[in-house]
Design a protein around this motif. Structure first.
Motif, PDB file in Angstrom:
ATOM      1  N   ASP A 106      18.055  22.284   6.454  1.00 27.25           N
ATOM      2  CA  ASP A 106      18.312  22.031   5.033  1.00 27.25           C
ATOM      3  C   ASP A 106      19.529  21.119   4.852  1.00 27.25           C
ATOM      4  OD1 ASP A 106      16.165  23.463   4.132  1.00 27.25           O
ATOM      5  OD2 ASP A 106      17.285  25.298   3.740  1.00 27.25           O
ATOM      6  N   THR A 107      20.546  21.317   5.675  1.00 24.96           N
ATOM      7  CA  THR A 107      21.731  20.452   5.605  1.00 24.96           C
ATOM      8  C   THR A 107      21.376  19.025   6.013  1.00 24.96           C
ATOM      9  OG1 THR A 107      23.172  22.328   6.111  1.00 24.96           O
ATOM     10  CG2 THR A 107      24.086  20.119   6.420  1.00 24.96           C
ATOM     11  N   VAL A 133      19.007  19.035   1.383  1.00 22.14           N
ATOM     12  CA  VAL A 133      18.460  19.932   0.364  1.00 22.14           C
ATOM     13  C   VAL A 133      19.335  21.158   0.280  1.00 22.14           C
ATOM     14  CG1 VAL A 133      16.486  21.351  -0.311  1.00 22.14           C
ATOM     15  CG2 VAL A 133      16.128  19.130   0.767  1.00 22.14           C
ATOM     16  N   ASP A 134      19.745  21.522  -0.931  1.00 22.77           N
ATOM     17  CA  ASP A 134      20.543  22.720  -1.138  1.00 22.77           C
ATOM     18  C   ASP A 134      19.630  23.889  -1.422  1.00 22.77           C
ATOM     19  OD1 ASP A 134      22.915  21.312  -0.850  1.00 22.77           O
ATOM     20  OD2 ASP A 134      22.898  20.708  -2.962  1.00 22.77           O
ATOM     21  N   GLY A 135      20.178  25.075  -1.276  1.00 20.72           N
ATOM     22  CA  GLY A 135      19.403  26.258  -1.613  1.00 20.72           C
ATOM     23  C   GLY A 135      18.690  26.823  -0.406  1.00 20.72           C
ATOM     24  N   THR A 149       8.591  20.137  -5.980  1.00 21.73           N
ATOM     25  CA  THR A 149       9.447  19.973  -4.814  1.00 21.73           C
ATOM     26  C   THR A 149       8.914  18.893  -3.884  1.00 21.73           C
ATOM     27  OG1 THR A 149      10.067  22.302  -4.893  1.00 21.73           O
ATOM     28  CG2 THR A 149      10.458  21.149  -2.826  1.00 21.73           C
ATOM     29  N   THR A 150       9.789  17.994  -3.490  1.00 15.14           N
ATOM     30  CA  THR A 150       9.426  16.970  -2.514  1.00 15.14           C
ATOM     31  C   THR A 150       9.552  17.555  -1.119  1.00 15.14           C
ATOM     32  OG1 THR A 150      10.280  15.263  -3.993  1.00 15.14           O
ATOM     33  CG2 THR A 150       9.948  14.663  -1.677  1.00 15.14           C
ATOM     34  N   ARG A 151       8.611  17.247  -0.283  1.00 12.74           N
ATOM     35  CA  ARG A 151       8.633  17.756   1.083  1.00 12.74           C
ATOM     36  C   ARG A 151       9.919  17.320   1.774  1.00 12.74           C
ATOM     37  NH1 ARG A 151       5.191  20.065   4.509  1.00 12.74           N
ATOM     38  NH2 ARG A 151       5.144  19.499   6.720  1.00 12.74           N
ATOM     39  N   GLU A 189       9.225   7.776  10.817  1.00 13.16           N
ATOM     40  CA  GLU A 189      10.622   7.577  10.448  1.00 13.16           C
ATOM     41  C   GLU A 189      11.175   8.781   9.700  1.00 13.16           C
ATOM     42  OE1 GLU A 189      12.332   5.067  11.614  1.00 13.16           O
ATOM     43  OE2 GLU A 189      10.487   4.370  12.580  1.00 13.16           O
ATOM     44  N   GLN A 190      10.338   9.770   9.467  1.00  9.44           N
ATOM     45  CA  GLN A 190      10.753  10.975   8.755  1.00  9.44           C
ATOM     46  C   GLN A 190      10.385  12.197   9.592  1.00  9.44           C
ATOM     47  OE1 GLN A 190       8.825  10.808   4.924  1.00  9.44           O
ATOM     48  NE2 GLN A 190      10.165   9.177   4.157  1.00  9.44           N
TER      49      GLN A 190
END
Length: 510
Positions: free
Chosen positions: A72-73, A77-79, A88-90, A132-133
């Motif tokens: 997440d860091t 993305v927080d939470g 929500t975006t993947r 790339e992701q």
């Protein structure tokens, strides 16, 4: 939102085993899918495949939580992890995000290697080829392969880290990767303050140690076909994944250094004690590295390598007992600092620049007999890093004698009188390493540049805890020297007037 239909129009079956499936199917056919149900059906496909779940199950719940937080860091993305809705975006990680996260902890080139390793993970049901992701499934599987996987699983990721191009790699590329891996491991240990008292400015040049350790690790690399190659042919020899798999299986240090880079570079599972055991004794705690201008004969890569060959119970702490540069060039001084001090490492440098030594498994004692056991070994640090273990041929492990006319006077390890694998004469500056062609005790070659060498410098490092006898002798108060007299005083009702004059015991760690 739901669009309601008359029950008669849907012609539903209400049997307990199939009613839910019928509802979902009919809604999908009518293109009226309730919010959440379409996401659920996706989960039942390839989004989180059984392969991914198998990799995730290798981690304990607290480890999964740690990996979630890091991902997440990294993805920005927080939470809490896994909170998703229709807007929500993947989540994913890019190279730019990875570089921003690692910053000075990892050099940019290693960050790129790690990213390429993540990209090499192919997800079931997805088109093959690098992306790339990096999505979470790839991230988790990457961690699973390198931290929990077997050699065959690690080898594929390592191939991706060595070269972005699919297919075999050359030995030269593997050498560059290995040197880079060792360099970064030392860098991140220093950056995270995990060198445990070792000071890079008070140890030998790291770059030299990196090259010798990398060469030693690469000596176990077996090119396909097993042919003996030298020079340019060896450097250009191609190695496929099976060669890398065999190498990783036989050289555990590769996995250990990768674990250092991931745990301390990316801070993944670094705080989970049970999962960091391979790092606990990687670098021993150092005591005694003091003295103005003093620089040890050891470098960090060689310390890590030699420490891995010590008995497990001795790997956690080293302390300097003797240095010719600090205590003087005297055989009497040497004996005074090492006798009855427990297991220790001897490190010598001759005037030609060769650095070598040996491990003594027992306290040194001055006597005209051999001592020690089969845990003793000899080693070379420069110009090559190598380890020479007990052969079982004889028990001539350790020898220390001084002041006798009938037996050789000096310190020796391996071989026999006058032909030791390692010998320091009582005339301190002289020594020899006579191994024609190999030392019988350790199967070691000639360790020094010349058979008869002149000693330039020497260090002795005690390993493990301080022997109880030495610790008691150093900390015991004179008030405790005669316990019978103390008992008589107490029986007569008289107190010891000097009881309050005890000197507090010195903390061993201060």
């Amino acid at each position: 939102m739901f669009i309601l239909f008359p029950l008669s129009a849907l012609n539903l079956c209400f049997c307990c085993t199939c009613s839910t499936l019928c509802v979902i199917k009919l809604f999908q056919l009518a293109k009226f899918v309730p919010v959440g149900l379409h996401h659920l059906s996706g989960k039942m496909g390839n989004t989180e495949s059984s392969s991914y779940q198998n990799h995730l199950s290798r981690f304990l719940p607290e480890e999964q939580t740690d990996i979630d937080k890091v991902f997440d860091t990294l993805s920005g993305v927080d939470g809490p992890a896994g909170v998703k809705n229709e807007k929500t975006t993947r989540k994913f990680v890019t190279l730019a995000k990875l570089k921003a996260y690692t910053q000075q902890a990892l050099p940019e080139q290693m960050t790129i290697r790690l990213f390429n390793g993540m990209r090499s993970v192919n997800l079931p049901g997805k088109a093959a080829g690098p992306s790339e992701q990096i999505v979470k499934e790839q991230f988790v599987m990457f961690m699973s392969y390198l931290l929990k996987g077997l050699a065959d699983e690690k080898s594929g990721i390592i191939m991706g880290m060595i070269s972005e191009t699919a297919g075999p790699v050359t030995r030269k590329q593997i050498q560059e990767f290995t040197e880079h891996l060792v360099t970064v491991a030392v860098h991140v240990l220093n950056y995270r303050k995990e060198l445990k008292g070792w000071d890079l400015e008070k140890t030998r040049d790291v770059a030299s140690g990196v090259k010798t350790l990398a060469s030693q690790l690469l000596s176990e690399l077996r090119p396909a076909g097993g042919e003996s190659l030298v020079g340019a042919e060896l450097q250009n020899a191609t190695c496929d994944q099976s060669v890398i798999e065999d190498w990783v299986f036989r050289v555990p240090q590769i996995s250990t250094f990768l674990s250092v880079v991931i745990r301390l570079g990316l801070l993944v599972l670094h705080s989970v004690p049970d999962e960091a055991k391979d790092l606990v004794n990687l670098v021993p705690k150092c005591k005694g590295l003091k003295g103005e201008g003093f620089v040890s004969l050891l470098d960090i890569p060689s310390i890590i390598y030699i420490n891995s060959y010590l008995p497990m119970e001795l790997q956690h702490k080293w302390r300097l007992l003797f240095s010719s540069r600090l205590h003087g060039e005297s055989f009497s001084q040497l004996c005074g600092h090492i006798v009855s001090k427990g297991p220790c490492l001897l490190v010598l440098k001759d005037t030609d620049g060769y650095i070598f030594g040996g491990f003594a498994s027992h306290s040194w004692e001055v006597k005209p007999q051999f001592q020690g056991d089969n845990r003793c070994f000899l080693f070379s640090i420069f110009p090559s890093l190598a380890m020479y273990l007990d052969t079982g041929y004889n028990d001539h492990y350790m020898y220390l004698n001084h002041g006798q006319q009938t037996m050789p006077n000096g310190l020796g390890m391996g071989g026999q009188h006058e032909y030791f694998g390692l010998w320091i004469d009582c005339d301190y500056g002289k020594g020899h390493s006579k191994a024609k062609s190999r030392c019988t005790t350790y199967n070691s070659p000639q360790l020094s540049a010349k058979e008869d060498f002149t000693l330039d410098a020497m260090e002795v490092w005690a390993v493990g805890e301080v022997p109880e006898t030495e610790e008691t002798k150093g900390k015991k108060s004179v008030l405790d020297a005669d316990p019978e007299a103390q008992a008589l005083l107490e029986m007569t009702g008289k107190s010891r007037q000097s009881e309050g004059l005890r000197t507090p015991a010195e903390d061993d760690d201060n």
